[in-house]
Design an enzyme around this catalytic site. Structure first.
Site, PDB file in Angstrom:
ATOM      1  N   THR A  81      39.122  40.747  39.728  1.00 56.07           N
ATOM      2  CA  THR A  81      38.625  42.093  39.421  1.00 56.07           C
ATOM      3  C   THR A  81      37.174  42.006  38.966  1.00 56.07           C
ATOM      4  OG1 THR A  81      40.820  42.878  38.885  1.00 56.07           O
ATOM      5  CG2 THR A  81      38.984  44.123  37.938  1.00 56.07           C
ATOM      6  N   LYS A 102      38.578  42.723  43.872  1.00 53.82           N
ATOM      7  CA  LYS A 102      39.040  44.081  43.554  1.00 53.82           C
ATOM      8  C   LYS A 102      37.969  44.841  42.783  1.00 53.82           C
ATOM      9  CE  LYS A 102      42.832  46.478  41.133  1.00 53.82           C
ATOM     10  NZ  LYS A 102      42.313  46.909  39.842  1.00 53.82           N
ATOM     11  N   TYR A 151      40.815  37.933  35.637  1.00 53.79           N
ATOM     12  CA  TYR A 151      39.524  38.224  35.013  1.00 53.79           C
ATOM     13  C   TYR A 151      38.872  36.878  34.749  1.00 53.79           C
ATOM     14  CZ  TYR A 151      40.580  43.159  34.042  1.00 53.79           C
ATOM     15  OH  TYR A 151      40.849  44.507  34.154  1.00 53.79           O
ATOM     16  N   HIS A 200      39.227  51.092  39.637  1.00 54.49           N
ATOM     17  CA  HIS A 200      40.022  50.793  38.451  1.00 54.49           C
ATOM     18  C   HIS A 200      40.767  52.043  37.975  1.00 54.49           C
ATOM     19  CE1 HIS A 200      40.005  47.107  35.729  1.00 54.49           C
ATOM     20  NE2 HIS A 200      40.856  47.899  35.098  1.00 54.49           N
TER      21      HIS A 200
HETATM   22  C1  LIG Z   1      46.774  51.493  32.091  1.00 47.29           C
HETATM   23  C2  LIG Z   1      46.099  50.745  33.205  1.00 47.29           C
HETATM   24  C3  LIG Z   1      45.815  49.405  33.057  1.00 47.29           C
HETATM   25  C4  LIG Z   1      45.185  48.702  34.090  1.00 47.29           C
HETATM   26  N1  LIG Z   1      44.973  47.364  33.945  1.00 47.29           N
HETATM   27  C5  LIG Z   1      44.352  46.682  34.941  1.00 47.29           C
HETATM   28  C6  LIG Z   1      44.151  45.289  34.820  1.00 47.29           C
HETATM   29  O1  LIG Z   1      44.553  44.649  33.855  1.00 47.29           O
HETATM   30  N2  LIG Z   1      43.487  44.671  35.833  1.00 47.29           N
HETATM   31  C7  LIG Z   1      43.037  45.347  36.940  1.00 47.29           C
HETATM   32  O2  LIG Z   1      42.435  44.744  37.828  1.00 47.29           O
HETATM   33  N3  LIG Z   1      43.251  46.670  37.082  1.00 47.29           N
HETATM   34  C8  LIG Z   1      43.895  47.343  36.114  1.00 47.29           C
HETATM   35  N4  LIG Z   1      44.125  48.681  36.270  1.00 47.29           N
HETATM   36  C9  LIG Z   1      43.697  49.358  37.512  1.00 47.29           C
HETATM   37  C10 LIG Z   1      44.803  49.310  38.565  1.00 47.29           C
HETATM   38  O3  LIG Z   1      44.980  48.002  39.064  1.00 47.29           O
HETATM   39  C11 LIG Z   1      44.493  50.217  39.759  1.00 47.29           C
HETATM   40  O4  LIG Z   1      43.202  49.905  40.248  1.00 47.29           O
HETATM   41  C12 LIG Z   1      44.555  51.716  39.435  1.00 47.29           C
HETATM   42  O5  LIG Z   1      45.569  51.976  38.502  1.00 47.29           O
HETATM   43  C13 LIG Z   1      44.811  52.499  40.725  1.00 47.29           C
HETATM   44  O6  LIG Z   1      44.799  53.862  40.490  1.00 47.29           O
HETATM   45  P1  LIG Z   1      46.142  54.760  40.292  1.00 47.29           P
HETATM   46  O7  LIG Z   1      46.615  54.473  38.896  1.00 47.29           O
HETATM   47  O8  LIG Z   1      45.638  56.136  40.482  1.00 47.29           O
HETATM   48  O9  LIG Z   1      47.146  54.318  41.337  1.00 47.29           O
HETATM   49  C14 LIG Z   1      44.799  49.391  35.266  1.00 47.29           C
HETATM   50  C15 LIG Z   1      45.106  50.738  35.417  1.00 47.29           C
HETATM   51  C16 LIG Z   1      45.757  51.416  34.409  1.00 47.29           C
HETATM   52  C17 LIG Z   1      46.115  52.859  34.624  1.00 47.29           C
END
Ligand SMILES: Cc1cc2nc3c(=O)[nH]c(=O)nc-3n(C[C@H](O)[C@H](O)[C@H](O)COP(=O)(O)O)c2cc1C
Length: 363
Positions: free
Chosen positions: A158, A228, A132, A252
Site C-alpha cells: 500500500t 495498492k 506497509y 483507500h
Molecule cells: C476501516 C478501514 C480500514 C482499512 N485498513 C486498510 C489497511 O490496513 N491497509 C490497506 O491497504 N487498506 C486499508 N483500507 C482500505 C481498503 O483496503 C480499501 O481500499 C477500501 O476499503 C475500499 O473501499 P470500500 O470500503 O468503499 O470498498 C481500510 C479501509 C477501511 C474502511
C-alpha cells in the site's frame, strides 16, 4: 430493521445499529469532508450499461483467474485493519468467509490476527498479504517472511498512506483503538513484548519509500507484488516499469487524501496505461453487481470490497461476510445474464457509456 438483509445497504444498516458510534465512525468514515468517500460510490453510477440482447447465453459463470489461479468471482476481500473491533473472530471469520465463497482475502499489516493463525483457520482459502513498509527494512522483511511462510500468494504494497489521513469522525467521537487490541504481527516483527499503538506503528512506517525501493522489494520477493493506491496513468506506468505484477486502483476508501479522483474515474486511464502488462484491480464504492460489471467493462480484472465485507462481518460474523460475498456474486451473475454475457471476460468497453449529464445531476 425488519426482515433479512437483501442488499449491501441492508447489511450496512444492521452493522450501524450494532456498532458503537466510535467504531462505526472508524469503519464508515473518510478523510476531511469525505468528498472522495461519497464520490467513490457515486462515480460507478455515472456510467450506464449497454446490454446486448438475443446473445444466446444459457449458462453464465462468474469465475475468473486472478494472478494465475481461479476464484469463484471477480470480487476479492480488501485489506481492512482491526477486524476484531466488529466481531470476536475478526480476520479469522473473514478468511473463512472468503474461503467458503471461493475467493481471496487480503490480510492487512494492521490485522488483529497473525498470518499463520489466519492460514490455519482457513487452510483451503486463498490469501494475499497487504504490506506497509517500515523505515527499518528488517521489520518489513519479517512481516513479508511471515506471510510467505504461511502460504500467502501475493504481497500487496500500500503506497497511499505515508501518514494516516485526517479522519474527522474519529476526532469528533474521540475514537481510539481500545487498549489490548494490538497488531500482533507488527509487534512480533518489531520484537517487542507489549502492544504497539496505531500511532506508533504509523510513525515507524517509511514515508520516503520510492519506486526504486518498490523495484528492489519486487525483485527480492518470491511472490508477485501488487501496488495498492494507484490513481494515475503515470504511476501505473511506473509500477509496471518497476516490476509490479499488478496495480490496485484505490484511494483507500476515501480515507487518505480527500478530493482525489473516485476510483471509477481513475480506472480507465490506468487500464489504458497498463495495456495488459499487469493485473489491474480496483476498489472503492463497489456496492452492487452492476458496479462490478462496470469495473470489469472498463478493464479491471477484478474488484475488491472493503466496507461491504466488514458490514457483513459486523452484522453476522463469518456467515454475514460470506452472505455479502455471495450476494454480490448473485448480483453479478444476474447482471451478466441481462447484459448477454456468458462470463466476466465477455464484458468490454462496448458494454458501458457515460451516463447522460442530466441523469447524473438528478441522482
Ligand atoms: C476501516 C478501514 C480500514 C482499512 N485498513 C486498510 C489497511 O490496513 N491497509 C490497506 O491497504 N487498506 C486499508 N483500507 C482500505 C481498503 O483496503 C480499501 O481500499 C477500501 O476499503 C475500499 O473501499 P470500500 O470500503 O468503499 O470498498 C481500510 C479501509 C477501511 C474502511
Amino acid at each position: 430493521m425488519t426482515g433479512e438483509p437483501i442488499n449491501i445497504a441492508d447489511f450496512e444498516r444492521i452493522a450501524a445499529e450494532k456498532l458503537d458510534a466510535g467504531v462505526l465512525g472508524y469503519f464508515a468514515g473518510g478523510a476531511c469532508d469525505e468528498v472522495t468517500l461519497g464520490d467513490n460510490v457515486a462515480a460507478w453510477r455515472r456510467w450506464r450499461l449497454r446490454p446486448r440482447m438475443l446473445a444466446g447465453v444459457e449458462e453464465v459463470r462468474t469465475g475468473v483467474e486472478v494472478l494465475g489461479a481461479e476464484v469463484s468471482m471477480p470480487v476479492l476481500v480488501a485489506p481492512v485493519a482491526y477486524q476484531r473491533l466488529v466481531d470476536t473472530d475478526g480476520e479469522v471469520g473473514m478468511a473463512r468467509a472468503a474461503a467458503a465463497a471461493g475467493t481471496v482475502m487480503c490480510l492487512s499489516t494492521l490485522a488483529t490476527t497473525r498470518p499463520g493463525e489466519v492460514a490455519a483457520a482457513a487452510p483451503d482459502g486463498r490469501r494475499w498479504f497487504q504490506l506497509y513498509c517500515f523505515r527499518d527494512e528488517g521489520v518489513t522483511r519479517a512481516l513479508m517472511d511471515e506471510a510467505v511462510g504461511s502460504g500467502f500468494e501475493a504481497i500487496v504494497v500500500t503506497v497511499d498512506a505515508p501518514r494516516g489521513g485526517r479522519r474527522e469522525r474519529d476526532l469528533r467521537t474521540g475514537f481510539s483503538i481500545p487498549e489490548g487490541l494490538g497488531v500482533p504481527s507488527v509487534r512480533a516483527a518489531l520484537g517487542v513484548d507489549r502492544e504497539v499503538t496505531i500511532e506508533e506503528t504509523f510513525a515507524l512506517m517509511d514515508p520516503t519509500l520510492s519506486w526504486r525501493d518498490l523495484e528492489r522489494l519486487a525483485s527480492e520477493c518470491d511472490l508477485p507484488v501488487l501496488v495498492k493506491g494507484i490513481l494515475t496513468a503515470e504511476d501505473a506506468e511506473l509500477a509496471v516499469q518497476h516490476g509490479a505484477a499488478g496495480v490496485v486502483v484505490s484511494n483507500h476508501g476515501g480515507r487518505q487524501l480527500d478530493c482525489v479522483l473516485a476510483t471509477a474515474d481513475a480506472l480507465p486511464e490506468v487500464v489504458d496505461a497498463v495495456q495488459g502488462r499487469a493485473t489491474v484491480l480496483v476498489d472503492g464504492g463497489i456496492r452492487r453487481g452492476t458496479d462490478i460489471a462496470i469495473a470489469l467493462a472498463l478493464g479491471a480484472d477484478a474488484v475488491l470490497i472493503g466496507r461491504p465485507a466488514l458490514w457483513g462481518l459486523a452484522a453476522g460474523g463469518e456467515e454475514g461476510a460470506r452472505r455479502v460475498l455471495e450476494l454480490l456474486r448473485d448480483e453479478l451473475e444476474l447482471t451478466l445474464t441481462l447484459c448477454g454475457c456468458a462470463a466476466p471476460d465477455a464484458l468490454s468497453r462496448a458494454h458501458v457509456q457515460r451516463a447522460p449529464v442530466a441523469s447524473v445531476y438528478s441522482g
